[in-house]
Design a protein around this motif. Sequence first.
Motif, short mmCIF file in Angstrom:
data_model
loop_
_atom_site.label_atom_id
_atom_site.label_comp_id
_atom_site.label_asym_id
_atom_site.label_seq_id
_atom_site.Cartn_x
_atom_site.Cartn_y
_atom_site.Cartn_z
N THR A 41 0.87 -1.17 0.00
CA THR A 41 0.00 0.00 0.00
C THR A 41 0.91 1.22 0.00
O THR A 41 1.02 1.92 1.01
CB THR A 41 -0.92 -0.02 1.22
OG1 THR A 41 -0.14 -0.32 2.40
CG2 THR A 41 -2.00 -1.09 1.09
N LEU A 42 1.54 1.49 -1.11
CA LEU A 42 2.62 2.47 -1.20
C LEU A 42 2.24 3.85 -0.70
O LEU A 42 3.02 4.51 -0.02
CB LEU A 42 3.09 2.56 -2.66
CG LEU A 42 4.20 3.56 -2.95
CD1 LEU A 42 5.50 3.16 -2.26
CD2 LEU A 42 4.41 3.67 -4.47
N GLY A 43 1.02 4.30 -1.02
CA GLY A 43 0.62 5.64 -0.62
C GLY A 43 1.61 6.66 -1.18
O GLY A 43 1.95 6.64 -2.36
N MET A 44 2.10 7.54 -0.31
CA MET A 44 3.07 8.53 -0.75
C MET A 44 4.51 8.14 -0.45
O MET A 44 5.42 8.96 -0.49
CB MET A 44 2.72 9.88 -0.16
CG MET A 44 1.51 10.49 -0.87
SD MET A 44 1.01 12.09 -0.20
CE MET A 44 0.25 11.57 1.32
N GLY A 45 4.71 6.86 -0.13
CA GLY A 45 6.06 6.31 -0.11
C GLY A 45 6.87 6.54 1.14
O GLY A 45 8.08 6.29 1.15
N GLY A 46 6.24 6.98 2.23
CA GLY A 46 7.00 7.27 3.44
C GLY A 46 7.68 6.05 4.05
O GLY A 46 8.86 6.10 4.42
N HIS A 47 6.94 4.94 4.15
CA HIS A 47 7.55 3.73 4.70
C HIS A 47 8.66 3.20 3.78
O HIS A 47 9.73 2.79 4.24
CB HIS A 47 6.49 2.64 4.91
CG HIS A 47 5.59 2.88 6.08
ND1 HIS A 47 4.33 3.40 5.95
CD2 HIS A 47 5.78 2.67 7.41
CE1 HIS A 47 3.77 3.50 7.14
NE2 HIS A 47 4.63 3.06 8.05
N THR A 48 8.39 3.22 2.48
CA THR A 48 9.38 2.72 1.53
C THR A 48 10.64 3.58 1.56
O THR A 48 11.77 3.06 1.50
CB THR A 48 8.79 2.67 0.12
OG1 THR A 48 7.76 1.67 0.09
CG2 THR A 48 9.83 2.33 -0.92
N HIS A 88 1.23 -0.27 -10.62
CA HIS A 88 -0.19 0.08 -10.50
C HIS A 88 -1.00 -1.21 -10.44
O HIS A 88 -1.18 -1.90 -11.45
CB HIS A 88 -0.64 0.94 -11.69
CG HIS A 88 -2.06 1.38 -11.60
ND1 HIS A 88 -2.89 1.47 -12.69
CD2 HIS A 88 -2.81 1.76 -10.52
CE1 HIS A 88 -4.08 1.89 -12.31
NE2 HIS A 88 -4.06 2.07 -11.00
N ALA A 89 -1.47 -1.54 -9.24
CA ALA A 89 -2.23 -2.78 -9.04
C ALA A 89 -2.89 -2.71 -7.66
O ALA A 89 -2.60 -1.82 -6.86
CB ALA A 89 -1.31 -4.00 -9.11
N THR A 90 -3.80 -3.65 -7.39
CA THR A 90 -4.29 -3.83 -6.04
C THR A 90 -3.41 -4.87 -5.36
O THR A 90 -2.86 -5.75 -6.02
CB THR A 90 -5.76 -4.29 -6.02
OG1 THR A 90 -5.90 -5.44 -6.87
CG2 THR A 90 -6.68 -3.19 -6.49
N TYR A 91 -3.28 -4.77 -4.05
CA TYR A 91 -2.26 -5.58 -3.38
C TYR A 91 -2.62 -7.05 -3.25
O TYR A 91 -1.76 -7.86 -2.87
CB TYR A 91 -1.89 -4.97 -2.02
CG TYR A 91 -3.00 -4.82 -1.02
CD1 TYR A 91 -3.83 -3.70 -1.04
CD2 TYR A 91 -3.20 -5.75 -0.03
CE1 TYR A 91 -4.84 -3.54 -0.10
CE2 TYR A 91 -4.20 -5.60 0.91
CZ TYR A 91 -5.02 -4.49 0.87
OH TYR A 91 -6.02 -4.33 1.79
N ASP A 92 -3.83 -7.44 -3.60
CA ASP A 92 -4.12 -8.87 -3.66
C ASP A 92 -3.45 -9.52 -4.87
O ASP A 92 -3.44 -10.75 -5.00
CB ASP A 92 -5.63 -9.14 -3.67
CG ASP A 92 -6.34 -8.47 -4.83
OD1 ASP A 92 -5.84 -7.46 -5.35
OD2 ASP A 92 -7.43 -8.95 -5.20
N GLN A 93 -2.86 -8.71 -5.74
CA GLN A 93 -2.13 -9.21 -6.91
C GLN A 93 -0.64 -9.37 -6.62
O GLN A 93 0.16 -9.50 -7.55
CB GLN A 93 -2.33 -8.24 -8.09
CG GLN A 93 -3.77 -8.10 -8.55
CD GLN A 93 -3.94 -7.00 -9.58
OE1 GLN A 93 -3.85 -5.82 -9.28
NE2 GLN A 93 -4.18 -7.40 -10.82
#
Length: 334
Positions: A41-48, A88-93
Amino acid sequence: MDEFTDNSEASRKHVPVLLQRCIDLLAPGLSAEGAVYVDCTLGMGGHTQGVLKAFPHVTAIGIDRDPQALKLAGERLSEFGDRFVPVHATYDQIEEVIADQGLSGVQGILMDLGVSSLQIDETERGFSYAHDAPLDMRMDTTAELTAADVLNTYTEGELTRILREYGEERFASKIARSIVAKRADRPWERSADLVDLVRACIPAAKRTSGGNPAKRTFQALRIEVNGELEVLERALPAAVNSLAIGGRLVVESYHSLEDRATKREFARGINSSAPPEWPVEPETHRPYLKAITRGAEKADEVELELNPRSASVRLRAVERLRPTPEHMRNRKEK
């Protein structure tokens, strides 16, 4: 983790929840050279960003269904070059995503569930009950179904079920009845109108605590529009299956429905699958996951002061001990 300067738009909009705790939990799995981390759930990438700073040898794959989030996160993470791969995908993929990268398993996975800071703060997206906006609520702006579509086309019974199951709303039937009655005059378009209707449906004595009375209705609509629980139910076992031996999965949930699903999926791997009446536990029925957290962890006072949005977080983490036994794959919960 060392302090660093980040002046990107994504950084200004977003403070990642429990960042250092997530990094510490993922560290054993990400310590090896060539380790791969997936932010589901990348969002705006803070955790990454935090992971890539902390582990210079790690490659990160960032999954998100929101094209705007991918764009902002890509700008924030551009300094890492090809160490960051946006998808670009949903995380169940996730299994398909890592297979497309030529991988059979990864060493670290994070799921930071729910609506992102970007989606809440961009008022025109309609996620926030604090600002008037079109009733949209799509995490993926290329999808078709909006919150207005739900309010204008679902039956009273369907609306009641959604509000009760996804919003855990005590006054679901009254709110649903009022939604259907009002749309007979004119279709639903604006979030402020929905906030006013919900407030009118909930007795004044029940509005004295728990924040805005429309919170539960907005949560329910958001979950329905984006199929969040269905995606999560598929994503959790897929993420477990995507872990290499010794890899770790961290999940941050923000409401009880997410946390219960996470707890249930983790319990399948943490506990023996042998019936209690069997005298000997076969090797194939021994646990394939190990709990890293003791129950669900909450934000401490320091985190709450830094990031008020961490107030409702529940964090759980597991480590893969061995492959998932065949009899435990794709088993339906009863």
